[in-house]
Every structure is written in structure tokens, then in C-alpha cells.
Design a protein around this motif. Structure first.
Motif, PDB file in Angstrom:
ATOM      1  N   PRO A  90       0.851  -1.188   0.000  1.00 28.25           N
ATOM      2  CA  PRO A  90       0.000   0.000   0.000  1.00 28.25           C
ATOM      3  C   PRO A  90       0.883   1.234   0.000  1.00 28.25           C
ATOM      4  O   PRO A  90       1.904   1.280   0.695  1.00 28.25           O
ATOM      5  CB  PRO A  90      -0.789  -0.134   1.308  1.00 28.25           C
ATOM      6  N   ALA A  91       0.521   2.243  -0.774  1.00 30.46           N
ATOM      7  CA  ALA A  91       1.454   3.355  -0.957  1.00 30.46           C
ATOM      8  C   ALA A  91       0.738   4.675  -1.213  1.00 30.46           C
ATOM      9  O   ALA A  91      -0.385   4.715  -1.717  1.00 30.46           O
ATOM     10  CB  ALA A  91       2.412   3.053  -2.115  1.00 30.46           C
ATOM     11  N   LEU A  92       1.442   5.738  -0.868  1.00 33.50           N
ATOM     12  CA  LEU A  92       1.060   7.106  -1.218  1.00 33.50           C
ATOM     13  C   LEU A  92       2.204   7.712  -2.013  1.00 33.50           C
ATOM     14  O   LEU A  92       3.362   7.652  -1.578  1.00 33.50           O
ATOM     15  CB  LEU A  92       0.823   7.952   0.034  1.00 33.50           C
ATOM     16  N   GLU A  93       1.903   8.273  -3.171  1.00 30.24           N
ATOM     17  CA  GLU A  93       2.923   9.064  -3.846  1.00 30.24           C
ATOM     18  C   GLU A  93       2.758  10.511  -3.410  1.00 30.24           C
ATOM     19  O   GLU A  93       1.654  11.075  -3.495  1.00 30.24           O
ATOM     20  CB  GLU A  93       2.832   8.978  -5.366  1.00 30.24           C
ATOM     21  N   ILE A  94       3.848  11.120  -2.945  1.00 30.36           N
ATOM     22  CA  ILE A  94       3.848  12.528  -2.580  1.00 30.36           C
ATOM     23  C   ILE A  94       4.314  13.313  -3.802  1.00 30.36           C
ATOM     24  O   ILE A  94       5.417  13.085  -4.326  1.00 30.36           O
ATOM     25  CB  ILE A  94       4.778  12.798  -1.381  1.00 30.36           C
ATOM     26  N   VAL A  95       3.462  14.196  -4.270  1.00 26.48           N
ATOM     27  CA  VAL A  95       3.741  14.953  -5.486  1.00 26.48           C
ATOM     28  C   VAL A  95       3.868  16.441  -5.151  1.00 26.48           C
ATOM     29  O   VAL A  95       3.422  16.900  -4.104  1.00 26.48           O
ATOM     30  CB  VAL A  95       2.647  14.745  -6.554  1.00 26.48           C
ATOM     31  N   GLU A  96       4.503  17.170  -6.059  1.00 30.68           N
ATOM     32  CA  GLU A  96       4.566  18.621  -5.979  1.00 30.68           C
ATOM     33  C   GLU A  96       4.115  19.199  -7.316  1.00 30.68           C
ATOM     34  O   GLU A  96       4.519  18.714  -8.373  1.00 30.68           O
ATOM     35  CB  GLU A  96       5.995  19.092  -5.700  1.00 30.68           C
ATOM     36  N   VAL A  97       3.307  20.240  -7.252  1.00 31.25           N
ATOM     37  CA  VAL A  97       2.922  20.954  -8.467  1.00 31.25           C
ATOM     38  C   VAL A  97       3.924  22.089  -8.637  1.00 31.25           C
ATOM     39  O   VAL A  97       3.771  23.183  -8.099  1.00 31.25           O
ATOM     40  CB  VAL A  97       1.481  21.486  -8.372  1.00 31.25           C
ATOM     41  N   ARG A  98       4.999  21.784  -9.386  1.00 30.69           N
ATOM     42  CA  ARG A  98       6.104  22.730  -9.524  1.00 30.69           C
ATOM     43  C   ARG A  98       5.971  23.631 -10.754  1.00 30.69           C
ATOM     44  O   ARG A  98       6.854  24.431 -11.037  1.00 30.69           O
ATOM     45  CB  ARG A  98       7.421  21.946  -9.574  1.00 30.69           C
ATOM     46  N   GLY A  99       4.851  23.481 -11.460  1.00 26.56           N
ATOM     47  CA  GLY A  99       4.598  24.291 -12.642  1.00 26.56           C
ATOM     48  C   GLY A  99       3.456  23.673 -13.424  1.00 26.56           C
ATOM     49  O   GLY A  99       2.886  22.653 -13.024  1.00 26.56           O
ATOM     50  N   PRO A 100       3.073  24.270 -14.547  1.00 28.30           N
ATOM     51  CA  PRO A 100       1.986  23.725 -15.367  1.00 28.30           C
ATOM     52  C   PRO A 100       2.309  22.297 -15.804  1.00 28.30           C
ATOM     53  O   PRO A 100       3.445  22.009 -16.169  1.00 28.30           O
ATOM     54  CB  PRO A 100       1.931  24.672 -16.566  1.00 28.30           C
ATOM     55  N   PHE A 101       1.303  21.432 -15.758  1.00 31.23           N
ATOM     56  CA  PHE A 101       1.527  20.033 -16.107  1.00 31.23           C
ATOM     57  C   PHE A 101       0.973  19.743 -17.490  1.00 31.23           C
ATOM     58  O   PHE A 101       1.729  19.602 -18.451  1.00 31.23           O
ATOM     59  CB  PHE A 101       0.908  19.123 -15.059  1.00 31.23           C
ATOM     60  N   ALA A 102      -0.334  19.654 -17.611  1.00 29.42           N
ATOM     61  CA  ALA A 102      -0.937  19.290 -18.894  1.00 29.42           C
ATOM     62  C   ALA A 102      -0.574  20.293 -19.989  1.00 29.42           C
ATOM     63  O   ALA A 102      -0.366  19.915 -21.143  1.00 29.42           O
ATOM     64  CB  ALA A 102      -2.452  19.182 -18.750  1.00 29.42           C
ATOM     65  N   GLY A 103      -0.451  21.566 -19.631  1.00 27.56           N
ATOM     66  CA  GLY A 103      -0.165  22.586 -20.622  1.00 27.56           C
ATOM     67  C   GLY A 103       1.288  22.630 -21.058  1.00 27.56           C
ATOM     68  O   GLY A 103       1.619  23.333 -22.015  1.00 27.56           O
TER      69      GLY A 103
END
Length: 256
Positions: free
Chosen positions: A130-143
Motif C-alpha cells: 500500500p502506498a502514497l505518492e507525494i507529489v509537488e505541483v512545480r509548474g503547469p503540467f498538462a499545458g
């Protein structure tokens, strides 16, 4: 510019605390973005870190809709970002953090694509955590997907509970379910079938074959964060997360 030159420029920007610098938006292709990511991985290893595995992102329909992207993606995992269940993160040390609810799979046999099949993957994957990924929104992703891939697809860290050996009774990862509790209240229940529309083993198939485009194999001993069952959650200071995966156990983390 060539891949190494782009990697040099982005590496220097990272040392200055700048991620996904806008002057690089639209300057290279998605395939070159992955190549830059791998060049930056080499620089991290040269500074003393170690690769512990890979992540596969955008595997759930909910995630692709949220990010306005219609294909999976990959990034690397580092030993410095690997943490046990119960990990506490300082919110102020992270950049617009969030988390995803996933299974972390252990690769027991090296897979060298192209042409890796589901049957080969089923034979090679030995454990799930079982896991959690810790993410950061460091800038635009899809765009700005090529630059986001160069910046390692939002990856920051990952938290895992105890590994469970895979057997005939639990190997169908599409049948797994997760219940996400935030500050003691249930937020969501979701199925492993959301991952690649058939479970996390399909993520490993995609990853092994995609890595072969860059001359890489999926090596024995690596861990693979196989994709979120749910949407990506934004974290806030004071948030306690507890995600229970049936039949694989529970993982937790806290943001303070």
C-alpha cells in the motif's frame, strides 16, 4: 539544443530553486523531455543519491481528465524520497504538495523490452505494498507536458506500508480497493480497475516497453508506483491521510 545542454540549464535552475522555468516552455518534444529527465537522474546519482524505482502516472481515467492528458507517463523514484508508513512531512518544505493512492510493486525479474507481455509481467512482479505518492505541483503540467516530464512528472517522495507477497488469490490487482480517510473521515473509495482500465500490472507492461525506447530495462529489485486509484489530492497543513487497500493493508502520512 541537445539533451545534455537542456539538462545542464534545468539542473542549474533547480539549484537556484527554480522548477520548470517558463523560458523552456515549448522548446523541446515530449520524447526529449523524457531524455532530459534521465539525464537529470544521472546528475542526482552523481551527487550521491540512488534510484529505487519508477513511477507510472496518469493511469486512471480520473487523473487523465483532471490533468487533461490522454496517455500514461513515467518518472524515477529516489532512495532519498522513500519513506515508511507514518511519515510526517513539513508542509512548508514542499511546493504545492499533494498525494495519490497507489500500489507499489516490486520487480523480481528484469524485464527488457520491447515486446514485454502481461504474462511476463505477472511472472516478474513479486510483491505489492500500500502506498502514497507525494507529489509537488512545480509548474503547469498538462499545458507543458515535455517540461513536466523533464522535471520528473511531479514526483517528490513515496510512502509505503509492508510489502505483501503476490499469490494466485491476490494477483488480480484490478480487484483491489482503496478507502481514503482524511483527518479521520472517509473521503473516497476506489477500485484498482481504474488503473490502466485493468489494474497495475498493465502499468508495468507499459513502463517496461516505454523504457526500452531509451535503451533501458526494468531491472530486478526496482519498485514501481503503478498508478493512482483516485484523483490527485491537494495537501494542506494539518492533514492526516490514511489509505486502506484491500487486500494489501494500510499506509499513512501527515502534513504539519
Amino acid at each position: 539544443m541537445n539533451t545534455e545542454a537542456i539538462a545542464d540549464a534545468l539542473w542549474q535552475a533547480m539549484q537556484e530553486g527554480r522548477h520548470m522555468p517558463p523560458e523552456w516552455a515549448g522548446k523541446f518534444s515530449l520524447q526529449q523531455g523524457y531524455a532530459v529527465q534521465l539525464a537529470l537522474l544521472s546528475r542526482r546519482i552523481a551527487t550521491g543519491d540512488r534510484q529505487s524505482g519508477w513511477k507510472v502516472g496518469l493511469t486512471a481515467e480520473a487523473m487523465r481528465v483532471q490533468q487533461q492528458v490522454h496517455e500514461p507517463c513515467f518518472g524515477y523514484l529516489l532512495e532519498s524520497g522513500r519513506h515508511p508508513s507514518g511519515q510526517t512531512y513539513r508542509f512548508a518544505d514542499l511546493i504545492e504538495p499533494g498525494f495519490e493512492n497507489e500500489l507499489c510493486l516490486t520487480i523480481g525479474k528484469t524485464l527488457q523490452g520491447p515486446g514485454i507481455t502481461l504474462e511476463e509481467v505477472m511472472d516478474a512482479v513479486t510483491h505489492a505494498s500500500p502506498a502514497l505518492e507525494i507529489v509537488e505541483v512545480r509548474g503547469p503540467f498538462a499545458g507543458n507536458l515535455p517540461l513536466a516530464m523533464a522535471d520528473n512528472a511531479q514526483q517528490k517522495a513515496y510512502v509505503t506500508g509492508p510489502a505483501v507477497a503476490l499469490t494466485a488469490s491476490n494477483r488480480a490487482l484490478a480487484d483491489a480497493e482503496v478507502t481514503v480517510d482524511i483527518n479521520g473521515e472517509t473521503s473516497e473509495t476506489a477500485s484498482g480497475s481504474a488503473v490502466m482500465q485493468g489494474g497495475g500490472m498493465l502499468s508495468v507492461v507499459w513502463l517496461a516497453n516505454k523504457l526500452s525506447e531509451f535503451g533501458l530495462s526494468l531491472e530486478a529489485g526496482m519498485q514501481v508506483m503503478s498508478g493512482s486509484f483516485t484523483r490527485q489530492y491537494r495537501a494542506v497543513a494539518g492533514m492526516q491521510v490514511r489509505s486502506s487497500f484491500t487486500p494489501f493493508g494500510t499506509v499513512s502520512a501527515e502534513f504539519v
